[in-house]
Write a protein that holds these residues in place. Structure first.
Motif, mmCIF file in Angstrom:
data_model
loop_
_atom_site.group_PDB
_atom_site.id
_atom_site.type_symbol
_atom_site.label_atom_id
_atom_site.label_comp_id
_atom_site.label_asym_id
_atom_site.label_seq_id
_atom_site.Cartn_x
_atom_site.Cartn_y
_atom_site.Cartn_z
ATOM 1 N N GLY A 8 18.385 78.392 28.650
ATOM 2 C CA GLY A 8 19.460 78.252 27.670
ATOM 3 C C GLY A 8 18.826 78.468 26.300
ATOM 4 O O GLY A 8 17.640 78.208 26.114
ATOM 5 N N SER A 9 19.583 78.953 25.355
ATOM 6 C CA SER A 9 19.026 79.184 24.024
ATOM 7 C C SER A 9 20.018 78.733 22.964
ATOM 8 O O SER A 9 21.211 78.584 23.224
ATOM 9 N N ALA A 10 19.494 78.520 21.754
ATOM 10 C CA ALA A 10 20.348 78.098 20.642
ATOM 11 C C ALA A 10 19.660 78.434 19.327
ATOM 12 O O ALA A 10 18.434 78.517 19.256
ATOM 13 N N ALA A 11 20.463 78.620 18.302
ATOM 14 C CA ALA A 11 19.977 78.831 16.939
ATOM 15 C C ALA A 11 20.738 77.880 16.026
ATOM 16 O O ALA A 11 21.945 77.700 16.172
ATOM 17 N N VAL A 12 20.021 77.268 15.089
ATOM 18 C CA VAL A 12 20.625 76.366 14.121
ATOM 19 C C VAL A 12 20.223 76.832 12.722
ATOM 20 O O VAL A 12 19.044 76.792 12.381
ATOM 21 N N PRO A 13 21.193 77.273 11.919
ATOM 22 C CA PRO A 13 20.868 77.651 10.541
ATOM 23 C C PRO A 13 20.643 76.408 9.686
ATOM 24 O O PRO A 13 21.349 75.416 9.828
ATOM 25 N N PHE A 14 19.631 76.459 8.813
ATOM 26 C CA PHE A 14 19.372 75.326 7.931
ATOM 27 C C PHE A 14 19.173 75.754 6.476
ATOM 28 O O PHE A 14 18.883 74.931 5.627
ATOM 29 N N GLY A 15 19.356 77.027 6.186
ATOM 30 C CA GLY A 15 19.218 77.508 4.814
ATOM 31 C C GLY A 15 20.223 76.824 3.909
ATOM 32 O O GLY A 15 21.404 76.706 4.233
ATOM 33 N N GLY A 16 19.758 76.306 2.778
ATOM 34 C CA GLY A 16 20.631 75.633 1.830
ATOM 35 C C GLY A 16 20.947 74.194 2.191
ATOM 36 O O GLY A 16 21.665 73.516 1.455
ATOM 37 N N ILE A 17 20.440 73.699 3.311
ATOM 38 C CA ILE A 17 20.671 72.310 3.727
ATOM 39 C C ILE A 17 19.443 71.503 3.308
ATOM 40 O O ILE A 17 18.311 71.880 3.606
ATOM 41 N N SER A 18 19.680 70.398 2.653
ATOM 42 C CA SER A 18 18.541 69.643 2.124
ATOM 43 C C SER A 18 18.294 68.304 2.809
ATOM 44 O O SER A 18 17.261 67.683 2.575
ATOM 45 N N THR A 19 19.219 67.849 3.657
ATOM 46 C CA THR A 19 19.020 66.571 4.332
ATOM 47 C C THR A 19 19.393 66.686 5.811
ATOM 48 O O THR A 19 20.251 67.491 6.183
ATOM 49 N N PRO A 20 18.780 65.873 6.653
ATOM 50 C CA PRO A 20 19.139 65.873 8.077
ATOM 51 C C PRO A 20 20.599 65.490 8.303
ATOM 52 O O PRO A 20 21.244 66.003 9.205
ATOM 53 N N ASP A 21 21.119 64.583 7.463
ATOM 54 C CA ASP A 21 22.529 64.182 7.601
ATOM 55 C C ASP A 21 23.457 65.381 7.435
ATOM 56 O O ASP A 21 24.427 65.535 8.182
ATOM 57 N N ALA A 22 23.156 66.236 6.457
ATOM 58 C CA ALA A 22 23.983 67.420 6.217
ATOM 59 C C ALA A 22 23.865 68.408 7.369
ATOM 60 O O ALA A 22 24.807 69.139 7.671
ATOM 61 N N LEU A 23 22.715 68.419 8.037
ATOM 62 C CA LEU A 23 22.501 69.327 9.167
ATOM 63 C C LEU A 23 23.435 69.018 10.328
ATOM 64 O O LEU A 23 23.912 69.928 10.997
ATOM 65 N N VAL A 24 23.728 67.750 10.561
ATOM 66 C CA VAL A 24 24.536 67.358 11.722
ATOM 67 C C VAL A 24 25.968 66.966 11.361
ATOM 68 O O VAL A 24 26.746 66.613 12.243
ATOM 69 N N ASP A 25 26.307 66.996 10.081
ATOM 70 C CA ASP A 25 27.648 66.637 9.621
ATOM 71 C C ASP A 25 28.705 67.400 10.403
ATOM 72 O O ASP A 25 28.524 68.591 10.628
ATOM 73 N N PRO A 26 29.743 66.786 10.920
ATOM 74 C CA PRO A 26 30.294 65.477 10.612
ATOM 75 C C PRO A 26 29.796 64.349 11.522
ATOM 76 O O PRO A 26 30.250 63.216 11.403
ATOM 77 N N LEU A 27 28.865 64.636 12.430
ATOM 78 C CA LEU A 27 28.353 63.587 13.313
ATOM 79 C C LEU A 27 27.360 62.708 12.562
ATOM 80 O O LEU A 27 26.621 63.191 11.705
ATOM 81 N N ALA A 131 15.524 77.966 19.587
ATOM 82 C CA ALA A 131 14.930 77.257 20.716
ATOM 83 C C ALA A 131 15.392 77.891 22.025
ATOM 84 O O ALA A 131 16.507 78.403 22.124
ATOM 85 N N VAL A 132 14.513 77.823 23.003
ATOM 86 C CA VAL A 132 14.809 78.256 24.366
ATOM 87 C C VAL A 132 14.432 77.106 25.292
ATOM 88 O O VAL A 132 13.366 76.514 25.138
ATOM 89 N N ALA A 133 15.305 76.791 26.226
ATOM 90 C CA ALA A 133 15.037 75.768 27.239
ATOM 91 C C ALA A 133 14.928 76.458 28.593
ATOM 92 O O ALA A 133 15.709 77.366 28.892
ATOM 93 N N LEU A 134 13.963 76.018 29.395
ATOM 94 C CA LEU A 134 13.718 76.616 30.702
ATOM 95 C C LEU A 134 13.672 75.545 31.780
ATOM 96 O O LEU A 134 13.117 74.464 31.556
ATOM 97 N N ALA A 135 14.202 75.873 32.934
ATOM 98 C CA ALA A 135 14.063 75.022 34.113
ATOM 99 C C ALA A 135 13.044 75.686 35.012
ATOM 100 O O ALA A 135 13.118 76.886 35.270
ATOM 101 N N SER A 136 12.056 74.914 35.464
ATOM 102 C CA SER A 136 11.006 75.483 36.302
ATOM 103 C C SER A 136 10.416 74.393 37.195
ATOM 104 O O SER A 136 10.742 73.218 37.078
ATOM 105 N N ALA A 137 9.514 74.819 38.046
ATOM 106 C CA ALA A 137 8.724 73.859 38.804
ATOM 107 C C ALA A 137 7.771 73.179 37.832
ATOM 108 O O ALA A 137 7.451 73.731 36.781
ATOM 109 N N PRO A 138 7.324 71.978 38.146
ATOM 110 C CA PRO A 138 6.373 71.296 37.264
ATOM 111 C C PRO A 138 5.091 72.110 37.074
ATOM 112 O O PRO A 138 4.669 72.837 37.973
ATOM 113 N N LEU A 139 4.483 71.967 35.917
ATOM 114 C CA LEU A 139 3.219 72.621 35.610
ATOM 115 C C LEU A 139 2.078 71.641 35.874
ATOM 116 O O LEU A 139 2.297 70.421 35.915
ATOM 117 N N PRO A 140 0.847 72.132 36.040
ATOM 118 C CA PRO A 140 -0.276 71.216 36.308
ATOM 119 C C PRO A 140 -0.427 70.132 35.246
ATOM 120 O O PRO A 140 -0.790 69.003 35.567
#
Length: 152
Positions: A8-27, A131-140
Motif C-alpha cells: 500500500g502507498s500514500a503521500a502526505v503534502p506538508f508544504g506550508g504547514i508549520s505544526t503537527p496539529d495543522a497536518l491532521v486537522d480537523p482530527l 510511504a510504502v507498506a509491504l506485507a511479507s514473511a518475517p525477516l531474520p
C-alpha cells in the motif's frame, strides 16, 4: 487475510504547514498519533517527520484494505516507531536512522495473518512525505524481541 497486492502507498503534502496539529486537522493529534509517537516526534522533529509517519499510517491502512473516510478513524490503531537495532545500543531512543516499525492495535491486528510482517519505508521530498507498506514473511532481523505482538 489475502491481500489484493502485498503493498500500500500514500503521500502526505506538508508544504506550508508549520505544526503537527495543522497536518491532521480537523482530527485531534491524539486521535492520529499514539502517545509514544507524540513523545518521539516532539523531540526536535520537524513537520516533515510527522508527515512521514502519517503517510506510513495511511500506507498500512491501504495495505490492509482500509481506505477512504473510514481510514481517518483508524489512524491511531497504526503505530509507527523506530525498530530496535542490534547495531545500536540505544535502540528506539536513538535519534539516528533506525528503520520504522509497525505495530497494529485494536481490530487492525486481526487483519494480518500470524507470521506476516508489515514493514514500511518512508521518504521525504520538498513538501511531500511518501510511504510504502509491504506485507511479507518475517525477516531474520525480526526476532522475538522486535515482534512482541506479531506484526513487525
Amino acid at each position: 487475510m489475502t491481500y489484493g497486492t502485498p503493498w500500500g502507498s500514500a503521500a502526505v503534502p506538508f508544504g506550508g504547514i508549520s505544526t503537527p496539529d495543522a497536518l491532521v486537522d480537523p482530527l485531534p493529534l491524539e486521535a492520529v498519533f499514539t502517545h509514544a509517537e507524540r513523545v518521539r516526534s516532539s523531540r526536535g522533529r520537524t513537520v516533515q517527520h510527522w508527515a512521514g509517519r502519517l503517510a506510513a499510517k495511511y500506507a498500512v491502512l491501504r495495505l490492509l484494505g482500509v481506505d477512504g473516510d473510514p481510514a481517518a478513524g483508524r489512524l491511531g490503531e497504526v503505530e509507527i516507531l523506530p525498530r530496535p537495532s542490534p547495531l545500536c545500543g540505544r535502540t528506539a531512543a536513538c535519534l539516528h536512522g533506525h528503520p520504522p516499525g509497525v505495530r497494529l492495535r485494536g481490530a487492525l491486528r486481526g487483519r494480518v495473518e500470524p507470521g506476516t510482517r508489515v514493514g514500511v519505508s518512508i521518504s521525504h521530498a520538498a513538501g511531500l512525505a511518501l510511504a510504502v507498506a509491504l506485507a511479507s514473511a518475517p525477516l531474520p532481523e525480526d526476532g522475538p524481541e522486535n515482534d512482541e505482538d506479531g506484526n513487525g
